[in-house]
Write an enzyme that holds these catalytic residues in place. Structure first.
Site, short mmCIF file in Angstrom:
data_model
loop_
_atom_site.label_atom_id
_atom_site.label_comp_id
_atom_site.label_asym_id
_atom_site.label_seq_id
_atom_site.Cartn_x
_atom_site.Cartn_y
_atom_site.Cartn_z
N ALA A 119 0.84 -1.20 0.00
CA ALA A 119 0.00 0.00 0.00
C ALA A 119 0.88 1.25 0.00
O ALA A 119 2.02 1.23 0.46
CB ALA A 119 -0.92 -0.01 1.22
N ARG A 121 0.94 3.79 1.76
CA ARG A 121 1.36 4.32 3.05
C ARG A 121 2.67 3.66 3.53
O ARG A 121 3.30 4.14 4.46
CB ARG A 121 0.27 4.13 4.10
CG ARG A 121 -0.10 2.68 4.38
CD ARG A 121 -1.22 2.58 5.39
NE ARG A 121 -1.63 1.21 5.66
CZ ARG A 121 -2.51 0.54 4.94
NH1 ARG A 121 -3.09 1.14 3.90
NH2 ARG A 121 -2.84 -0.70 5.25
N TYR A 122 3.04 2.55 2.89
CA TYR A 122 4.26 1.85 3.28
C TYR A 122 5.45 2.19 2.39
O TYR A 122 6.59 2.13 2.84
CB TYR A 122 4.04 0.34 3.26
CG TYR A 122 2.97 -0.14 4.21
CD1 TYR A 122 3.09 0.07 5.58
CD2 TYR A 122 1.85 -0.81 3.74
CE1 TYR A 122 2.11 -0.37 6.45
CE2 TYR A 122 0.86 -1.24 4.60
CZ TYR A 122 1.00 -1.02 5.96
OH TYR A 122 0.03 -1.45 6.82
N THR A 123 5.21 2.47 1.13
CA THR A 123 6.31 2.65 0.17
C THR A 123 6.75 4.11 0.10
O THR A 123 5.99 5.02 0.44
CB THR A 123 5.90 2.17 -1.22
OG1 THR A 123 4.79 2.96 -1.69
CG2 THR A 123 5.50 0.71 -1.20
#
Length: 746
Positions: A119, A121-123
């Site tokens: 997602a 929000r992680y990368t």
């Protein structure tokens, strides 16, 4: 159309037509097709521009992808965040983009599963160095700026690309009524073709293809499309090309090291496993996926023996799996005139060079305007230095010094403002020397720019130098080798099956199975409750099996496709469309050219070739005309029609032997001729032919069964029962007046 109040009434037909056309144009121009200038779709352009505005260039610290996506959809692209993020991920995947424009940190998917990215929000992400070739000239007056969706911001209508990005990275898209499939190309080869076209404007497409011979995919799979087909592709803008996986032999195994573009190792593993389950890869013992971080693709095929030829099995796999893939090419893009068009290679390069020429001209003109403005200001400042005391007096004594300065020294309003805004410390002698040096430098630059703007040859040279510089900075060697290969051909199904002896067993209720070997006692096998043995035939796994029902229809299937005899098999009714009321009476297995005798228990039969029993359809084919109350007997194979004899036994104990040559050979089926005479009264009373057998002249031997009794008749015994076809024959010895079946001794 009528107006009522504050709204208008329009016919539904007219409204729907107009709305659909508007939507179509929007999808074509603003969603699906790339612009020839920068090779980008609007969403890609907005992502790159937003990242540059956030300061996410190649040397910056990456930021969360959600930050970029939020800016894109909040400022420029009011669409779904997931679609926007997916577009950004695609530009970051090195296995999807030949030259990725976005550098990602974190899980951005893998070749095995491109959709497995984490997602947003992680990368984290930032631009790659090659994105500089799209952005470096953005603030230099090279593009038009348009309002964003709510009119509060400006966004570039296109990017001032320094390279033909539309060919370099390619793209795919589906619009309304049209689509685009532009494959990626090698940057150095594209630049070489551009330079050649600049030097030779009349160059043919064939000459351009000497510099740009074929697409260049991110993977190292071979491009095997013939040169003439590639030339036709670039000449028309439409066509197909084929890419093939690369393999090598390693310790007796076959190791696949590169797959075609957008083909995942897991999909290949699934396809290979499916063939192995269907027993269509008998020469392969096992398949392993050894792909890891060091080896993006490493599929190991383990042959059953060292005798397996990799160059024989691999063409079959190329033809039956995605190890060889066809790519559609459709060079459809939005041209400089704002219209979509399928263009050939020369049109694409020519239009892009025109775009680049206009961009460089605008850049130079923009720089020239800035230089001349600066020189204009410096000239005003020089006048102020030469008349410094007077300038100071005017500033100190006049209420409105600006108009006085303009009138006294013939200055422009811009010059007067600049003099008044100059700080006192800049009036030092040293500053004057710096200004004079800057003026000299700017005048030299102005002269150079004017030379380029006034000379088409100098402009071409500048474009070529910049193209060479970018190719050297961002280019690399070709990844997809061009190899001439013969077309892959799938092996015949029989060639894929190991030739092994097999016994095909048919039950009374129409269940079939295949047992390995010929030493099988089919009657001793276990059957489902209420079922029992009906017939068996011996052959090989590479042969076809024909099943004949009581209506005279024949159905065929490969022997190797039948279930194992370890279980109860499978019902033929599930494999074939057997007519209602009919039951499968018998079966046969042989080579296509083998002759056999087909007969019914009413005493009629004929000779036919086994291939006439084979039908590819589920409904089978009619091979014999059968009376309503009759059944088909087990066929008897014929080796030599001139010398073989047919032995016919009835269940009332009559036996007759005659030459097979007396029977007609039929290809299209029929009732045949009478084999043995059964009086009508006897036939009505239930006398039937118990079976037939074919024996060789001089050495034949048959076994007759009557209940638990067995009678062996050798050739010398059979001669006593010889006669003409359609006669009554002779009675068997006492105890064999109720013959159950007859078979040839082996």
């Amino acid at each position: 159309m009528t107006l009522q109040g504050n709204y208008e009434q329009i016919a539904l037909k007219d409204y729907a037509e107009r709305a659909y056309l508007d939507y179509s144009m929007y999808v074509v121009l603003d969603r699906a097709l790339p612009f020839i200038g920068d090779g980008l779709k609007p969403v890609q352009r907005r992502i790159i521009y937003s990242m540059s505005e956030l300061g996410l260039d190649a040397g910056a610290k990456p930021k969360k992808s959600a930050r970029t996506v939020g800016d894109v959809i909040g400022k420029f692209h009011p669409h779904g965040d997931s679609a926007c993020y997916e577009a950004m991920v695609l530009m970051a995947q090195p296995f999807s983009y030949r030259y990725p424009l976005v550098g990602g940190q974190g899980n951005f998917g893998s070749q095995d599963d491109p959709k497995s990215f984490a997602a947003m929000r992680y990368t984290e992400s930032r631009l790659t160095p090659i994105a500089e070739a799209l952005l470096s000239e953005l603030g230099q007056g090279t593009v038009d700026w348009t309002p964003n969706f709510d009119g509060t911001l400006k966004e570039p209508a296109w990017m001032p690309a320094r390279i033909p990005h539309v060919l370099v990275n390619g793209t795919t898209g589906i619009a309304v009524g049209m689509a685009t499939d532009i494959p990626p190309h090698n940057l150095r080869e594209v630049v070489s073709a551009c330079i050649h076209l600049l030097d030779e404007p009349q160059a043919s497409i064939a000459e351009l293809c000497e510099h740009l011979p074929a697409p260049d995919f991110p993977t190292e799979a071979e491009i095997i499309t013939p040169k003439n087909d590639l030339l036709a592709l670039y000449a028309t803008g439409n066509g197909t090309l084929r890419a093939r996986a690369v393999y090598r032999r390693e310790d007796g195994n076959i190791v696949i090291t590169a797959l075609p573009h957008q083909v995942s190792p897991s999909k290949i593993m699934e396809q290979l496993a499916a063939q192995m389950r269907a027993k269509k890869l008998p020469m392969i013992e096992d398949v392993r996926d050894e792909s890891d971080h060091e080896n993006a693709v490493r599929l190991v095929l383990i042959p059953r023996s060292a005798r397996v030829d990799a160059d024989e099995i691999m063409p079959h796999l190329f033809a039956t799996t995605d190890l060889e893939k066809t790519f559609r090419v459709n060079l459809n893009m939005i041209g400089l005139n704002g219209r979509p068009q399928v263009k050939n290679l020369k049109q694409i390069l020519g239009e892009w060079l025109q775009f680049r020429s206009d961009t460089v001209t605008r850049r130079l003109q923009h720089r020239l305007d800035k230089v001349e403005r600066r020189l204009h200001l410096l000239e005003g400042l020089r006048i102020a230095y030469l008349n410094l005391d007077e300038v100071i007096r005017i500033v100190r004594s006049e209420e409105e010094p600006k108009p006085v300065l303009m009138k006294r020294f013939a200055l422009s309003e811009e010059q007067a403002d600049y003099i008044l805004e100059t700080r006192l410390r800049q009036l030092a002698r040293l500053e004057e020397m710096k200004i004079n040096a800057e003026r000299d430098e700017l005048e030299q630059e102005r002269a150079k720019i004017n030379v380029v703007l006034n000379s088409k040859a100098r402009l071409k040279t500048l474009i070529k130098d910049e193209l060479r510089e970018d190719a050297k900075k961002h280019g690399d060697a070709r990844r997809s080798p061009l190899v001439t290969r013969a077309a892959a051909q799938a092996l015949d199904e029989a060639a894929l099956v190991a030739s092994e002896p097999a016994t095909i067993v048919l039950s009374a209720k129409g269940w079939v199975r295949a047992a390995k070997g010929h030493d099988i006692d089919a009657t001793a096998l276990s059957y489902r409750e209420g079922d029992s043995f009906r017939a068996a035939a011996k052959g090989r796994t590479t042969q076809q099996v024909a099943f004949i029902d009581s209506s005279g229809r024949s159905y065929s299937a490969p022997a190797h496709s039948l279930p194992s005899a370890r279980g109860n098999g499978e019902p033929l009714s599930g494999r074939f469309s057997i007519a209602g009321g009919a039951q499968v009476d018998t079966l046969a297995i042989a080579d296509p050219a083998t002759r056999l005798v087909l007969a019914s228990d009413c005493g009629y039969g004929f000779v036919t070739r086994f291939e006439n029993l084979l039908g590819s359809k589920k409904a089978g084919k009619q091979v014999m005309n059968i009376e309503d109350d009759a059944h088909v007997l087990d066929p008897a194979l014929v080796e030599d029609s001139a010398r073989d004899r047919i032995v016919v036994a009835t269940n009332s104990g009559h036996l007759l032997m005659f030459s097979v040559a007396e029977l007609p050979e039929l290809d299209n089926g029929g009732k045949g001729n009478k084999l043995i005479e059964i009086p009508k009264a006897k036939l009505t009373a239930g006398e039937r032919v118990a079976g037939i057998a074919v024996v060789s002249e001089g050495k034949g031997e048959v076994n007759l069964f009557a209940g638990q009794r067995k009678l062996v008749l050798k050739w010398a015994d059979l001669v006593e029962y010889g006669g003409n076809r359609a006669t009554r024959g002779s009675l068997l010895p006492r105890g064999f007046q109720r013959v159950d079946r007859i078979e040839t001794s082996t």
